[in-house]
Scaffold this motif. Sequence first.
Motif: not given
Length: 235
Positions: A120-122, A126-129, A124
């Motif tokens: 999973d990508f997120s 930010t709300p981007i996942t 840090e």
Amino acid sequence: KTHQRLATEDPSQWLDVLKWDGAEPDFDVLELTKKYTSEPGYRSFTLREIPTDYYAEDYIFRGPVVGPINRKDLVDSNNCFALEKAFPDLDRQPFGFAVDPENPFRVLFFERWKATHTGDFSLEGTPITAPATGKQSISPIMPFSITFNPEGKIIYESLTTAVDRFEGTTMGKVAVFGLLETAGVPLDNNVGNPILVFQQKLNRFFNGKAQIYSRAEDVPAWWKSKAVGAELNDI
């Protein structure tokens, strides 16, 4: 040692400052570049794992829409992306090393990034996942360059856009932008895009965790361009 020499009078040749007044390196620039680009932290783009003694104090990175950014800010931003979790098998695959015939301290080469989006990508701060897709990411070939100072430390790294934007699986995008395209997070990376420029400046103003460029006061004096991020060239 920090180098803060004046560029030539012709502003179009301001990067000639990195030719060190016609000096010749007393080290093998090709072998040092190959050693550096073989570091595990380099190949996986986990920048904090690369030994810091490779770099000059006045180091700068510049890409088409990223930079000028100093080493500390670059590593901090790289940590925010945590790409080693989303793309644990990332390999930058450098090849085709050659010394610039007009600057013996500069090495040019190519990279083709290959990775699989298995984590999973997120991003840090930010709300981007993006949940893992299992998709393979193969970037187009991209040109890269490394310039050393006379002490054998890297003072400048740069990359640019794809040699052939129709190659690979990333819609012509390279480096981090290509990985994010694979993860289903398509980000604009066009030089001169006013919306992108505004977003980058807003992020800089609010001091977001993942920075695209360093503050002016944190950029070394040898770097003369005032264009930041995706702004068009000023000189």
